[in-house]
Design a protein around this motif. Structure first.
Motif, PDB file in Angstrom:
ATOM      1  N   TYR B  32       0.837  -1.202   0.000  1.00  0.00           N
ATOM      2  CA  TYR B  32       0.000   0.000   0.000  1.00  0.00           C
ATOM      3  C   TYR B  32       0.875   1.257   0.000  1.00  0.00           C
ATOM      4  O   TYR B  32       0.647   2.186  -0.767  1.00  0.00           O
ATOM      5  CB  TYR B  32      -0.911  -0.035   1.240  1.00  0.00           C
ATOM      6  CG  TYR B  32      -1.822   1.164   1.354  1.00  0.00           C
ATOM      7  CD1 TYR B  32      -3.042   1.192   0.678  1.00  0.00           C
ATOM      8  CD2 TYR B  32      -1.459   2.267   2.113  1.00  0.00           C
ATOM      9  CE1 TYR B  32      -3.875   2.294   0.767  1.00  0.00           C
ATOM     10  CE2 TYR B  32      -2.287   3.382   2.210  1.00  0.00           C
ATOM     11  CZ  TYR B  32      -3.498   3.388   1.524  1.00  0.00           C
ATOM     12  OH  TYR B  32      -4.315   4.478   1.609  1.00  0.00           O
ATOM     13  N   ARG B  35       2.700   1.873  -3.356  1.00  0.00           N
ATOM     14  CA  ARG B  35       1.809   2.323  -4.428  1.00  0.00           C
ATOM     15  C   ARG B  35       1.219   3.709  -4.138  1.00  0.00           C
ATOM     16  O   ARG B  35       1.242   4.590  -4.995  1.00  0.00           O
ATOM     17  CB  ARG B  35       0.668   1.312  -4.631  1.00  0.00           C
ATOM     18  CG  ARG B  35       1.120   0.010  -5.268  1.00  0.00           C
ATOM     19  CD  ARG B  35      -0.045  -0.972  -5.427  1.00  0.00           C
ATOM     20  NE  ARG B  35      -1.104  -0.411  -6.258  1.00  0.00           N
ATOM     21  CZ  ARG B  35      -1.133  -0.476  -7.582  1.00  0.00           C
ATOM     22  NH1 ARG B  35      -0.151  -1.060  -8.238  1.00  0.00           N
ATOM     23  NH2 ARG B  35      -2.136   0.052  -8.249  1.00  0.00           N
ATOM     24  N   VAL B  41       4.117   1.875  -8.558  1.00  0.00           N
ATOM     25  CA  VAL B  41       2.953   1.040  -8.846  1.00  0.00           C
ATOM     26  C   VAL B  41       3.313  -0.213  -9.638  1.00  0.00           C
ATOM     27  O   VAL B  41       2.436  -0.966 -10.050  1.00  0.00           O
ATOM     28  CB  VAL B  41       1.860   1.847  -9.577  1.00  0.00           C
ATOM     29  CG1 VAL B  41       1.297   2.921  -8.674  1.00  0.00           C
ATOM     30  CG2 VAL B  41       2.418   2.457 -10.862  1.00  0.00           C
ATOM     31  N   GLY B  42       4.610  -0.433  -9.835  1.00  0.00           N
ATOM     32  CA  GLY B  42       5.025  -1.694 -10.476  1.00  0.00           C
ATOM     33  C   GLY B  42       4.644  -2.896  -9.627  1.00  0.00           C
ATOM     34  O   GLY B  42       4.386  -3.976 -10.148  1.00  0.00           O
ATOM     35  N   LYS B  44       2.034  -4.967  -7.913  1.00  0.00           N
ATOM     36  CA  LYS B  44       0.591  -5.046  -8.231  1.00  0.00           C
ATOM     37  C   LYS B  44      -0.198  -5.771  -7.149  1.00  0.00           C
ATOM     38  O   LYS B  44       0.230  -6.828  -6.671  1.00  0.00           O
ATOM     39  CB  LYS B  44       0.385  -5.799  -9.552  1.00  0.00           C
ATOM     40  CG  LYS B  44       1.123  -5.217 -10.741  1.00  0.00           C
ATOM     41  CD  LYS B  44       0.644  -3.825 -11.079  1.00  0.00           C
ATOM     42  CE  LYS B  44       1.343  -3.315 -12.323  1.00  0.00           C
ATOM     43  NZ  LYS B  44       1.275  -1.866 -12.443  1.00  0.00           N
ATOM     44  N   PRO B  45      -1.376  -5.252  -6.813  1.00  0.00           N
ATOM     45  CA  PRO B  45      -2.219  -5.920  -5.822  1.00  0.00           C
ATOM     46  C   PRO B  45      -3.083  -7.009  -6.482  1.00  0.00           C
ATOM     47  O   PRO B  45      -4.257  -6.799  -6.745  1.00  0.00           O
ATOM     48  CB  PRO B  45      -3.095  -4.771  -5.296  1.00  0.00           C
ATOM     49  CG  PRO B  45      -3.208  -3.833  -6.469  1.00  0.00           C
ATOM     50  CD  PRO B  45      -1.957  -3.982  -7.285  1.00  0.00           C
ATOM     51  N   GLY B  46      -2.504  -8.169  -6.740  1.00  0.00           N
ATOM     52  CA  GLY B  46      -3.269  -9.220  -7.424  1.00  0.00           C
ATOM     53  C   GLY B  46      -4.225  -9.948  -6.508  1.00  0.00           C
ATOM     54  O   GLY B  46      -5.265 -10.428  -6.959  1.00  0.00           O
ATOM     55  N   CYS B  47      -3.871 -10.067  -5.227  1.00  0.00           N
ATOM     56  CA  CYS B  47      -4.773 -10.797  -4.319  1.00  0.00           C
ATOM     57  C   CYS B  47      -4.724 -10.269  -2.893  1.00  0.00           C
ATOM     58  O   CYS B  47      -5.617 -10.556  -2.108  1.00  0.00           O
ATOM     59  CB  CYS B  47      -4.464 -12.296  -4.344  1.00  0.00           C
ATOM     60  SG  CYS B  47      -2.883 -12.724  -3.579  1.00  0.00           S
ATOM     61  N   CYS B  52      -0.582 -14.835  -5.156  1.00  0.00           N
ATOM     62  CA  CYS B  52      -0.322 -14.674  -6.593  1.00  0.00           C
ATOM     63  C   CYS B  52       1.066 -14.140  -6.910  1.00  0.00           C
ATOM     64  O   CYS B  52       1.530 -14.291  -8.034  1.00  0.00           O
ATOM     65  CB  CYS B  52      -1.380 -13.790  -7.238  1.00  0.00           C
ATOM     66  SG  CYS B  52      -1.190 -12.030  -6.890  1.00  0.00           S
ATOM     67  N   SER B  54       2.130 -11.169  -7.408  1.00  0.00           N
ATOM     68  CA  SER B  54       2.218  -9.984  -8.276  1.00  0.00           C
ATOM     69  C   SER B  54       2.816  -8.775  -7.573  1.00  0.00           C
ATOM     70  O   SER B  54       3.250  -7.836  -8.212  1.00  0.00           O
ATOM     71  CB  SER B  54       0.828  -9.604  -8.785  1.00  0.00           C
ATOM     72  OG  SER B  54       0.261 -10.673  -9.469  1.00  0.00           O
ATOM     73  N   TYR B 104       0.709  -7.913 -16.131  1.00  0.00           N
ATOM     74  CA  TYR B 104       0.375  -7.592 -14.748  1.00  0.00           C
ATOM     75  C   TYR B 104       1.229  -8.392 -13.760  1.00  0.00           C
ATOM     76  O   TYR B 104       1.569  -7.906 -12.694  1.00  0.00           O
ATOM     77  CB  TYR B 104      -1.116  -7.849 -14.508  1.00  0.00           C
ATOM     78  CG  TYR B 104      -1.710  -7.011 -13.410  1.00  0.00           C
ATOM     79  CD1 TYR B 104      -2.016  -5.667 -13.621  1.00  0.00           C
ATOM     80  CD2 TYR B 104      -1.971  -7.551 -12.154  1.00  0.00           C
ATOM     81  CE1 TYR B 104      -2.569  -4.896 -12.609  1.00  0.00           C
ATOM     82  CE2 TYR B 104      -2.520  -6.788 -11.149  1.00  0.00           C
ATOM     83  CZ  TYR B 104      -2.821  -5.458 -11.377  1.00  0.00           C
ATOM     84  OH  TYR B 104      -3.363  -4.694 -10.377  1.00  0.00           O
ATOM     85  N   THR B 106       4.240  -9.464 -14.505  1.00  0.00           N
ATOM     86  CA  THR B 106       5.637  -9.375 -14.939  1.00  0.00           C
ATOM     87  C   THR B 106       6.584  -8.779 -13.890  1.00  0.00           C
ATOM     88  O   THR B 106       7.634  -9.380 -13.617  1.00  0.00           O
ATOM     89  CB  THR B 106       5.712  -8.581 -16.261  1.00  0.00           C
ATOM     90  OG1 THR B 106       4.809  -9.178 -17.197  1.00  0.00           O
ATOM     91  CG2 THR B 106       7.113  -8.593 -16.825  1.00  0.00           C
ATOM     92  N   PRO B 107       6.281  -7.627 -13.278  1.00  0.00           N
ATOM     93  CA  PRO B 107       7.235  -7.081 -12.302  1.00  0.00           C
ATOM     94  C   PRO B 107       7.531  -8.056 -11.168  1.00  0.00           C
ATOM     95  O   PRO B 107       8.689  -8.242 -10.782  1.00  0.00           O
ATOM     96  CB  PRO B 107       6.536  -5.815 -11.797  1.00  0.00           C
ATOM     97  CG  PRO B 107       5.620  -5.417 -12.897  1.00  0.00           C
ATOM     98  CD  PRO B 107       5.134  -6.726 -13.482  1.00  0.00           C
TER      99      PRO B 107
END
Lengths: 783, 160
Positions: B32, B35, B41-42, B44-47, B52, B54, B104, B106-107
């Motif tokens: 959090y 971002r 923001v690279g 990512k909040p995938g779950c 995941c 991300s 999404y 990738t980072p």
């Protein structure tokens, strides 16, 4: 094949979106921080079917920073893409576990979350409909009491009042009695599976702001920016021109972002706070069950064939589990009916394809739009028939492969262009997987069983009859071109492929084509959606038309400069020149923004190329017979899976997965291979482990990625991919669709392979070791 | 109770070789803060549940789900996000092997694999698979990602 004559088509041009993605520079919808944006959070239902007795918001309002709380009465009218049956927030009752009941708008996300959890809903439970078979019973609990009052948004959707049937599509082709009489052998097969999910890594999200002049600004992770605009306009009575939808790159979609849900809620939320920008983002748990899911199915297939294996009759019944609302489920049931036989020539076909309401999360399109589902049913039946006939499953498919001169279930006449070559795909898959009917079941030294299974598939894109796309080309002062088109980049590489089509047409280098990656409905020409494997065809044709338009304009100005007629000119490598003396010409740079003579006089204005394309001659299906043309062409292919099964513990390993697709023309080979591998992966992940587990009250027991299992890196097979190229006359450079096809036959091929290994009829998904154990040991219907 | 939830502090974090200050809530995750406070923001909040991968970042060179660590816990550690990964070998391998579709995941993958290569330059297939298990890619089917890892490892050995 004219491959040699192309300079860009057929080349693996690197995808234009990859570098920024690799360096973490790509901004997805929710990767922007906006000062002052308000945050929305949903309160969702904990029951699958219940009357809402009361909603107590008092405690939620006590949380500091809460600016609005909306419940169903904020907009107590049903919305939906095909049949308007779903209020954006539940009204009076809830119909699935996870359904949005209220939305809190607060200054920050923590406040919004806190308040959303403090909302207290009192329920009175109703009987739960937990499967489509239950929903179809004559005394079934009704999920929508007022089905007859719902407005049909799209012609060709036929709900049945006072039932749980949201749509019925009928196919009546030939004469069934004749078909059964001509059949020496009949087999019956039944398959079923519960809903699953798309699980795109970027959860669905949207922002909406209403400006003081009434303009509605929408930012959304969607496959259909223009579709969002259309539905917001229709249901909220806003002029379409007053709505602007912007979509940057999308973090995976797989069909799950082709419909409209959060945008409705975000609009209502923004309206409730005076038009301030409101942002809503799904948690993974919400994305899995609150937002629409991958449809379930209960299917019965009866096939009749001569003793030589020639198919004579097919009677098929699909009960699609569309969950609590129909969304695009009505379209899926129609699409599945249209292609219900799979790619086999059968003269006598009877199909009833139902979109059925249950108390499950509601379904929307999933990559393949009804076809991975119907193909599992049909391909299981084909192997059953082959076993009864004691023929090679491969030969049975080859014998019955549909082709030019045959008709589809909806009685479209097939010709050398509008269908791919099923037989060639089958022949190639045989070599690719090493199919040998005498050696397809082999026991390894450690007692494991290696088997192979095959499947065949076809699919037409069930586009609306007016599905369209446009393209606009503008020129830069360095002679390079900007390509603007509303195709959404989901990771499939569409922007690169469209750039290649343009580069080939203008005989330019792709480095001189700048494709705008983001979509904005305010300055991109209209496009239906980026779905249905239709973008290369529809948007590709629009790009070709825009290129033609630009070429005409360039030649016109060029003809003045070169003192010749436009017909005598050609364009290549950034120059306009005389065909018979190519050395005599002028640079596009000097013409595209107006040609300036040495004395300063200028002729010609800016060259702006415009083009569009609309699908041709499509019709809704006849309600009694299904007669009609659902899509422009049929893409076809064959797939195979090899497994190694351990009879001791019922586990298995997928060794190989193979696809041969008739692509019409492969525009970008590496991108195409990636699409096929990714499609196979998605199909195998679904078929091996993905599904929602419901308890007897319809509650989803696995609404997170910890418990909703997904195939991971170590479990994937060796992928084998090959293509056939039967040109589609209407397609850009002969190309057909591609994006969805890799998924379609995987479940069928896997189930056929495993059924051969364990000598049981594996007729359910997902194919977990537990399911195999139960079916092998005769433990009956585990559902 | 609600007030306690908001309690926070001023912290300094060492991110991508820069010291960054932010006033964070005690309950803010590193994801959090990266971002929302720093615009990194690279991740990512995938779950937001550690399933995941991300949101993977490197904490002292170790790949960590940034949704699973509080910002206040990250104080005193060296954090690397995709924006700070200056050795671009693995990025180039992802591009060269077409290991990216929607991008999404990738980072997170790249940081994870970067750490694998740094820690175990002799990783075999089994170890590569084990490391790749922590992340989900929903688009590619993983083959291109595996090829990117293997080709990077091979290239390193040749260069040594």
């Amino acid at each position: 094949m004219k491959t040699e004559s192309y300079t860009v088509i057929g080349k693996s041009v690197p995808r234009v979106d990859m570098p920024d993605k690799a360096f973490g520079r790509t901004k997805y919808t929710n990767d922007v921080t906006i000062p002052g944006v308000l945050h929305a959070k949903l309160h969702t239902s904990t029951r699958a079917h219940a009357v809402i007795k009361s909603i107590n918001l008092a405690k939620a309002w006590e949380v500091p920073g809460v600016r609005a709380i909306l419940t169903g009465d904020a907009f107590p009218f049903p919305v939906g893409p095909m049949l308007a049956d779903r209020p954006p927030l539940a009204v009076n009752k809830v119909r699935y576990c996870g359904e949005p009941i209220a939305v809190v708008v607060a200054d920050n996300i923590h406040q919004a979350k806190k308040a959303a959890t403090l909302i207290d809903v009192e329920y009175e439970d109703l009987p739960v409909v937990n499967s489509p078979a239950e929903a179809m019973k004559s005394n079934a609990q009704l999920i929508h009491e007022n089905l007859s009052n719902y407005k049909v948004q799209v012609k060709g959707v036929y709900p049945t009042p006072n039932t749980n049937i949201a749509n019925l599509t009928k196919i009546r082709k030939g004469n069934m009695q004749t078909g059964w009489e001509a059949s020496d052998i009949t087999i019956e097969s039944r398959v079923s599976f519960t809903p699953a999910d798309h699980a795109a890594l970027e959860t669905r999200c949207a922002r909406v702001e209403i400006l003081s002049n009434g303009r509605v600004m929408v930012y959304s992770s969607t496959q259909g920016p223009f579709y969002v605009r259309k539905l917001l306009s229709e249901f909220f009575h806003i002029d379409a021109g007053m709505i602007s939808v912007q979509t940057p790159l999308v973090g995976g979609a797989f069909g799950g972002k082709g419909t409209v849900q959060l945008e409705f809620i975000a609009y209502l939320a923004s309206r409730a706070v005076g038009g301030k920008m409101v942002k809503i983002e799904n948690s993974r748990e919400e994305d899995l069950i609150m937002s629409p899911v991958h449809i379930g199915l209960d299917a019965s297939v009866k096939l009749g064939a001569t003793k030589d294996g020639k198919l004579k009759a097919a009677e098929i019944k699909f009960l699609f589990d569309s969950g609590a609302y129909s969304d695009t489920g009505a379209g899926i049931s129609k699409a599945a009916a249209s292609d219900c036989t799979g790619p086999y020539a059968i003269e006598n076909v009877h199909c009833d394809s139902y979109c059925v309401y249950t108390n499950h999360p509601y379904a929307t399109s999933f990559r393949g739009f009804g076809h991975p589902e119907l193909t599992f049913a049909v391909e299981k039946a084909m192997d059953k028939l082959a076993a009864r006939l004691q023929v090679d499953p491969f030969e049975l498919r080859l014998l019955n492969a549909i082709g030019p001169g045959d008709t589809t279930p909806t009685q479209v006449n097939l010709n050398a262009s509008n269908i791919g070559d099923v037989s060639s795909c089958l022949t190639k898959i045989r070599n690719l997987i090493g199919w040998n009917p005498n050696k397809n079941v082999q026991t390894t030294r450690d007692g494991k069983i290696r088997t192979k299974g095959i499947s065949c598939f076809w699919k037409t894109s069930s586009t609306p009859p007016n599905a369209t796309a446009g393209a606009v080309l503008t020129f830069n002062t360095d002679g390079s071109i900007n390509l603007n088109c509303a195709a959404v980049e989901l990771g499939q590489g569409t922007k690169t492929v469209l750039g290649q089509i343009l580069a080939e047409k203008l005989k330019m280098d792709t480095k001189d084509i700048h494709v705008t990656l983001e979509v904005n409905t305010q300055y991109d020409p209209h496009q239906w959606k980026t779905v249905a494997s239709s973008t290369t065809m529809i948007a590709g044709r629009a790009v070709l038309a825009a290129a033609e338009d630009a070429i005409k304009q360039l030649k016109n100005v060029g003809s003045t400069v070169l003192k010749s007629s436009p017909e005598d000119l050609d364009i290549a490598k950034g120059r306009i020149f005389l065909k018979d003396s190519p050395e005599y010409g002028v640079k596009i740079t000097d013409v595209a923004v107006g040609y300036k003579y040495p004395n300063g006089n200028t002729v010609g204005g800016l060259v702006v190329g415009n083009g569009s394309y609309n699908v041709r001659h499509l019709t809704p299906l006849d309600p009694e017979t299904g007669f009609g043309k659902p899509g422009p062409q049929w893409g076809v292919g064959a797939q195979a899976v090899e497994v190694e099964y351990n009879p001791k513990d019922y586990t298995y390993k997928i060794v190989k997965a193979a696809t041969v697709l008739d692509a019409g023309k492969v525009i970008n080979p590496q991108a195409a291979i990636g699409q096929m591998r990714g499609g196979m992966y998605l199909g195998l992940s679904w078929a091996t482990r993905e599904s929602f587990t419901f308890d007897d009250k319809g509650i989803v027991l696995n609404p997170q990625l910890r418990t909703y299992d997904i195939l991971r890196a170590s479990e994937t097979p060796e992928y084998l991919v090959d293509f056939v190229e039967t040109p589609l006359v209407d397609g850009p450079y002969g190309a057909r669709g591609m994006g969805e096809y890799g998924v379609i036959g995987m479940a069928g091929a896997l189930a056929n392979s495993l059924s051969a290994a364990c000598a049981a009829d594996l007729n359910q998904l997902p194919l977990t070791p537990e399911l195999i154990w139960k079916l092998v040991e005769g433990k009956g219907d585990v559902q | 109770m609600i007030q306690n939830m908001q309690a926070g502090q001023l912290i300094s974090l060492a991110i991508n070789d820069q010291v960054k200050e932010a006033y964070v809530r005690n309950s803010d995750t590193l994801l959090y803060t990266l971002r929302e406070q720093f615009g990194l923001v690279g991740a990512k909040p995938g779950c937001n549940n550690g399933d995941c991968g991300s949101c993977t970042v490197l904490v002292d060179g170790i790949p960590i789900n940034s949704c699973h660590i509080l910002s206040v816990e990250a104080v005193g550690h060296k954090i690397t996000t995709i924006e700070g990964l200056t050795d671009s070998t693995i990025q180039q391998a992802f591009i060269g092997n077409w290991a990216i579709q929607c991008g999404y995941c990738t980072p997170g993958y790249i940081l994870n694999i970067y750490a694998l290569i740094q820690t175990y330059p002799d990783a075999d297939d089994a170890m590569i698979n084990e490391w790749l298990e922590s992340n989900i890619c929903r688009c590619t089917g993983y083959q291109e990602i595996k090829e990117a890892v293997k080709n990077t490892l091979i290239a390193r050995k040749i260069n040594e």
